[in-house]
Design a protein around this motif. Structure first.
Motif, PDB file in Angstrom:
ATOM      1  N   GLU A 164       0.806  -1.408   0.061  1.00 15.97           N
ATOM      2  CA  GLU A 164      -0.009   0.070  -0.153  1.00 15.97           C
ATOM      3  C   GLU A 164       0.711   1.244   0.013  1.00 15.97           C
ATOM      4  O   GLU A 164       0.590   2.252  -0.512  1.00 15.97           O
ATOM      5  N   ASN A 165       1.977   1.109   0.578  1.00 21.48           N
ATOM      6  CA  ASN A 165       2.957   2.427   0.707  1.00 21.48           C
ATOM      7  C   ASN A 165       3.704   2.556  -0.468  1.00 21.48           C
ATOM      8  O   ASN A 165       4.537   3.518  -0.670  1.00 21.48           O
ATOM      9  N   PHE A 166       3.804   1.610  -1.484  1.00 25.36           N
ATOM     10  CA  PHE A 166       4.602   1.662  -2.533  1.00 25.36           C
ATOM     11  C   PHE A 166       4.205   2.875  -3.601  1.00 25.36           C
ATOM     12  O   PHE A 166       2.875   2.948  -3.848  1.00 25.36           O
ATOM     13  N   ASP A 167       5.064   3.643  -4.016  1.00 25.93           N
ATOM     14  CA  ASP A 167       4.635   4.707  -5.075  1.00 25.93           C
ATOM     15  C   ASP A 167       5.159   3.802  -6.400  1.00 25.93           C
ATOM     16  O   ASP A 167       6.496   4.074  -6.595  1.00 25.93           O
ATOM     17  N   ILE A 168       4.450   3.539  -7.246  1.00 30.12           N
ATOM     18  CA  ILE A 168       4.788   2.998  -8.447  1.00 30.12           C
ATOM     19  C   ILE A 168       5.573   3.870  -9.289  1.00 30.12           C
ATOM     20  O   ILE A 168       6.487   3.297  -9.991  1.00 30.12           O
ATOM     21  N   ASN A 169       5.048   5.016  -9.408  1.00 34.01           N
ATOM     22  CA  ASN A 169       6.196   6.131 -10.239  1.00 34.01           C
ATOM     23  C   ASN A 169       7.450   6.087  -9.863  1.00 34.01           C
ATOM     24  O   ASN A 169       8.635   6.072 -10.628  1.00 34.01           O
ATOM     25  N   LYS A 170       7.684   6.189  -8.560  1.00 28.93           N
ATOM     26  CA  LYS A 170       8.920   6.172  -7.800  1.00 28.93           C
ATOM     27  C   LYS A 170       9.869   4.674  -8.150  1.00 28.93           C
ATOM     28  O   LYS A 170      10.975   5.042  -8.572  1.00 28.93           O
ATOM     29  N   VAL A 171       9.222   3.843  -7.891  1.00 26.36           N
ATOM     30  CA  VAL A 171      10.023   2.481  -8.234  1.00 26.36           C
ATOM     31  C   VAL A 171      10.162   2.233  -9.753  1.00 26.36           C
ATOM     32  O   VAL A 171      11.450   1.998 -10.147  1.00 26.36           O
ATOM     33  N   GLN A 172       9.263   2.973 -10.694  1.00 22.57           N
ATOM     34  CA  GLN A 172       9.653   2.913 -12.055  1.00 22.57           C
ATOM     35  C   GLN A 172      10.726   3.669 -12.569  1.00 22.57           C
ATOM     36  O   GLN A 172      11.859   3.473 -13.369  1.00 22.57           O
TER      37      GLN A 172
END
Length: 129
Positions: A82-90
């Motif tokens: 829930e705390n993951f920011d997909i854009n940041k990971v990408q």
């Protein structure tokens, strides 16, 4: 062919095994011999607390505990995702990819500079003195 009759203690041990299904699973899992368990059964007797862990009720309790642990693990994983920011990971994956590409280019340039230059072979020089 004559039918062999088993010793009464062996028959009793067979009955005991059928009442303790976790014992069968353990023998199959760890590869110990039945002889070892038979000897323990003869020494301790079937009412010994040691055998309680192999009863079916105990197996069900263990399975329930295992299911509960799996549920807790899944809920923890869900909280983490829930705390993951997909854009940041990408973005971080893209940076890593660019870094790897740069390293590959540097290695390629280094390998080219290390190659010894081969003299050109002129087939017409063979016959000259």
């Amino acid at each position: 062919m004559e039918v062999q009759h088993l010793d009464p203690t062996v028959l009793a041990f067979k009955k005991f095994i059928n009442e303790h299904p976790a014992l069968i699973k353990e023998v199959r899992k760890n590869g110990k011999s039945w002889q070892e368990y038979y000897e323990k059964w003869v020494l301790l007797g079937e009412d010994d607390p040691h055998w309680k862990q192999y009863k079916e009720e105990q197996v069900k309790e263990d399975e329930n505990k295992s299911e509960q642990k799996n549920f807790e693990l899944m809920s923890q994983l869900m909280k983490l995702t829930e705390n993951f920011d997909i854009n940041k990971v990408q973005g971080q994956v893209q940076q890593l990819s660019n870094t790897i590409s740069t390293i590959q280019e540097v290695i390629g340039q280094y390998q080219q500079s290390k190659k010894p230059s081969e003299p050109t072979k002129d087939p017409f020089n063979w016959f000259r003195d």
